[in-house]
Scaffold this motif. Structure first.
Motif, mmCIF file in Angstrom:
data_model
loop_
_atom_site.group_PDB
_atom_site.id
_atom_site.type_symbol
_atom_site.label_atom_id
_atom_site.label_comp_id
_atom_site.label_asym_id
_atom_site.label_seq_id
_atom_site.Cartn_x
_atom_site.Cartn_y
_atom_site.Cartn_z
ATOM 1 N N SER A 61 -6.381 3.947 -1.282
ATOM 2 C CA SER A 61 -5.479 3.733 -0.327
ATOM 3 C C SER A 61 -4.938 2.535 0.067
ATOM 4 C CB SER A 61 -6.004 4.307 1.022
ATOM 5 O OG SER A 61 -6.201 5.891 0.726
ATOM 6 N N LEU A 62 -4.644 1.616 -0.952
ATOM 7 C CA LEU A 62 -4.044 0.318 -0.858
ATOM 8 C C LEU A 62 -2.700 0.107 -1.031
ATOM 9 C CD1 LEU A 62 -6.650 -1.490 -3.306
ATOM 10 C CD2 LEU A 62 -6.418 -1.609 -0.850
ATOM 11 N N THR A 63 -2.039 -0.476 -0.050
ATOM 12 C CA THR A 63 -0.745 -0.840 0.035
ATOM 13 C C THR A 63 -0.399 -2.030 -0.823
ATOM 14 O OG1 THR A 63 -0.876 -2.671 1.665
ATOM 15 C CG2 THR A 63 -0.500 -0.413 2.417
ATOM 16 N N GLN A 64 0.790 -2.246 -1.432
ATOM 17 C CA GLN A 64 1.033 -3.542 -2.245
ATOM 18 C C GLN A 64 0.557 -4.598 -1.669
ATOM 19 O OE1 GLN A 64 4.987 -3.320 -3.939
ATOM 20 N NE2 GLN A 64 4.638 -1.020 -4.266
ATOM 21 N N GLU A 65 0.757 -4.898 -0.521
ATOM 22 C CA GLU A 65 0.297 -6.219 -0.070
ATOM 23 C C GLU A 65 -1.235 -6.477 0.340
ATOM 24 O OE1 GLU A 65 0.654 -8.236 4.343
ATOM 25 O OE2 GLU A 65 2.567 -7.072 3.532
ATOM 26 N N ARG A 66 -1.930 -5.088 0.339
ATOM 27 C CA ARG A 66 -3.583 -5.164 0.387
ATOM 28 C C ARG A 66 -3.933 -5.320 -1.172
ATOM 29 N NH1 ARG A 66 -5.967 -0.432 3.309
ATOM 30 N NH2 ARG A 66 -7.705 -1.538 2.691
ATOM 31 N N ALA A 67 -3.211 -4.723 -2.004
ATOM 32 C CA ALA A 67 -3.626 -4.486 -3.440
ATOM 33 C C ALA A 67 -3.555 -6.136 -3.974
ATOM 34 C CB ALA A 67 -2.859 -3.585 -4.261
ATOM 35 N N ALA A 68 -2.345 -6.648 -3.648
ATOM 36 C CA ALA A 68 -2.146 -8.115 -4.259
ATOM 37 C C ALA A 68 -3.183 -8.944 -3.525
ATOM 38 C CB ALA A 68 -0.635 -8.599 -3.711
ATOM 39 N N LEU A 69 -3.536 -8.814 -2.483
ATOM 40 C CA LEU A 69 -4.576 -9.684 -1.626
ATOM 41 C C LEU A 69 -5.952 -9.490 -2.442
ATOM 42 C CD1 LEU A 69 -5.303 -11.780 0.508
ATOM 43 C CD2 LEU A 69 -5.657 -9.621 2.073
ATOM 44 N N ALA A 70 -6.146 -8.137 -2.448
ATOM 45 C CA ALA A 70 -7.641 -7.765 -3.457
ATOM 46 C C ALA A 70 -7.552 -8.629 -4.647
ATOM 47 C CB ALA A 70 -7.724 -6.440 -3.079
ATOM 48 N N LEU A 71 -6.500 -8.407 -5.451
ATOM 49 C CA LEU A 71 -6.595 -9.129 -6.837
ATOM 50 C C LEU A 71 -6.380 -10.359 -6.629
ATOM 51 C CD1 LEU A 71 -4.620 -5.932 -8.431
ATOM 52 C CD2 LEU A 71 -7.166 -6.335 -8.289
ATOM 53 N N GLY A 72 -5.903 -11.112 -5.727
ATOM 54 C CA GLY A 72 -5.579 -12.454 -5.799
ATOM 55 C C GLY A 72 -4.309 -12.941 -6.636
ATOM 56 N N VAL A 73 -3.162 -11.904 -6.582
ATOM 57 C CA VAL A 73 -1.881 -12.230 -7.092
ATOM 58 C C VAL A 73 -0.952 -12.047 -6.099
ATOM 59 C CG1 VAL A 73 -2.727 -11.398 -9.229
ATOM 60 C CG2 VAL A 73 -1.815 -9.842 -7.731
ATOM 61 N N SER A 74 0.210 -12.638 -6.129
ATOM 62 C CA SER A 74 1.220 -12.381 -5.349
ATOM 63 C C SER A 74 1.831 -11.032 -5.537
ATOM 64 C CB SER A 74 2.359 -13.452 -5.650
ATOM 65 O OG SER A 74 3.111 -13.006 -7.062
ATOM 66 N N ARG A 75 2.335 -10.634 -4.394
ATOM 67 C CA ARG A 75 3.007 -9.516 -4.069
ATOM 68 C C ARG A 75 4.140 -9.251 -5.229
ATOM 69 N NH1 ARG A 75 5.414 -6.162 0.978
ATOM 70 N NH2 ARG A 75 5.727 -4.269 0.051
ATOM 71 N N ARG A 76 4.785 -10.183 -5.748
ATOM 72 C CA ARG A 76 5.922 -10.298 -6.489
ATOM 73 C C ARG A 76 5.319 -9.964 -8.081
ATOM 74 N NH1 ARG A 76 10.949 -14.223 -6.949
ATOM 75 N NH2 ARG A 76 10.855 -13.575 -5.116
ATOM 76 N N MET A 77 4.161 -10.713 -8.242
ATOM 77 C CA MET A 77 3.450 -10.664 -9.588
ATOM 78 C C MET A 77 3.188 -8.855 -9.666
ATOM 79 S SD MET A 77 3.072 -11.590 -12.618
ATOM 80 C CE MET A 77 3.454 -13.203 -12.365
ATOM 81 N N LEU A 78 2.305 -8.351 -8.585
ATOM 82 C CA LEU A 78 1.805 -7.062 -8.623
ATOM 83 C C LEU A 78 2.872 -6.104 -8.805
ATOM 84 C CD1 LEU A 78 -0.568 -5.027 -7.892
ATOM 85 C CD2 LEU A 78 0.353 -5.154 -5.777
ATOM 86 N N ASN A 79 4.208 -6.539 -8.231
ATOM 87 C CA ASN A 79 5.304 -5.488 -8.277
ATOM 88 C C ASN A 79 5.848 -5.750 -9.780
ATOM 89 O OD1 ASN A 79 5.845 -4.384 -6.071
ATOM 90 N ND2 ASN A 79 6.587 -6.000 -5.153
ATOM 91 N N TYR A 80 5.681 -6.544 -10.572
ATOM 92 C CA TYR A 80 5.922 -6.765 -11.982
ATOM 93 C C TYR A 80 5.215 -5.902 -12.883
ATOM 94 C CZ TYR A 80 9.010 -10.845 -11.383
ATOM 95 O OH TYR A 80 10.031 -11.801 -11.074
ATOM 96 N N TYR A 81 3.647 -5.958 -12.418
ATOM 97 C CA TYR A 81 2.659 -5.279 -13.131
ATOM 98 C C TYR A 81 3.163 -3.581 -12.844
ATOM 99 C CZ TYR A 81 -0.035 -9.342 -13.423
ATOM 100 O OH TYR A 81 -0.326 -10.892 -13.657
ATOM 101 N N LEU A 82 3.310 -3.205 -11.610
ATOM 102 C CA LEU A 82 3.461 -2.028 -11.302
ATOM 103 C C LEU A 82 4.774 -1.219 -11.874
ATOM 104 C CD1 LEU A 82 2.602 -2.076 -7.544
ATOM 105 C CD2 LEU A 82 1.235 -0.930 -9.281
ATOM 106 N N SER A 83 5.831 -2.262 -12.330
ATOM 107 C CA SER A 83 6.921 -1.414 -12.701
ATOM 108 C C SER A 83 7.105 -1.616 -14.055
ATOM 109 C CB SER A 83 8.113 -2.500 -12.120
ATOM 110 O OG SER A 83 8.093 -3.943 -12.849
#
Length: 161
Positions: free
Chosen positions: A103-125
């Protein structure tokens, strides 16, 4: 106009018995073996017929590989994810599943993984490949959270004694 080059198919080649070479608008070509899926899912078993499998074509917008209009088709994002996973990579759907499971938002997931939200979005897409270190961070976070929950549960149980 192509809106999502990572999930728009521009070329397709059938590779018997149950393989496809799929080229996307971002220039990447992937090979995917549909054999295991054909065996595993009853809805896909019709593709076990080579004459039908060989009729694979791209839909007009490049979003699907189609065998029978509206009845038997696979979306480009699913094919790309499957091809990445089969080649030993980490598919973007695995990361989406991890976020959903916890139940992680993109913001919480990025924080948990130590990556920026932008980078997380690159991975998710699927725009950028997910490094194995990021997936290991997912597993490590999951393990750490499970230990924390067990510790809290034990402490809570002890307090009630």
């Amino acid at each position: 106009m192509i809106h999502d080059p990572h999930h728009t198919i521009t070329a397709l080649t059938v590779r018997p018995p149950f393989g496809l070479s799929v080229t996307f608008a971002d220039g990447q070509t992937f090979h995917v073996d549909l054999g295991p899926m054909i065996k595993a899912y009853p809805s896909m078993r019709l593709l076990g017929d080579a004459s039908l499998f060989n009729q694979a074509r791209i839909d007009a917008r490049g979003g699907y590989v189609v065998w029978m209009d509206d009845d038997l088709e696979l979306a480009a994002d699913n094919l790309r994810n499957m091809a990445v996973e089969q080649s030993g990579g980490i598919g973007h759907e695995r990361l989406w599943g991890w976020m959903d499971k916890h139940s992680l938002t993109q913001e919480r997931a990025a924080l948990a993984l130590g990556v920026s939200r932008r980078m997380l979005n690159y991975y998710l897409s699927g725009a950028k490949p997910i490094p194995k270190t990021v997936w290991l961070a997912c597993l490590g976070w999951e393990t750490t959270c499970a230990k924390t929950r067990r510790t809290k549960h034990i402490a809570s149980s002890a307090a009630h004694v």
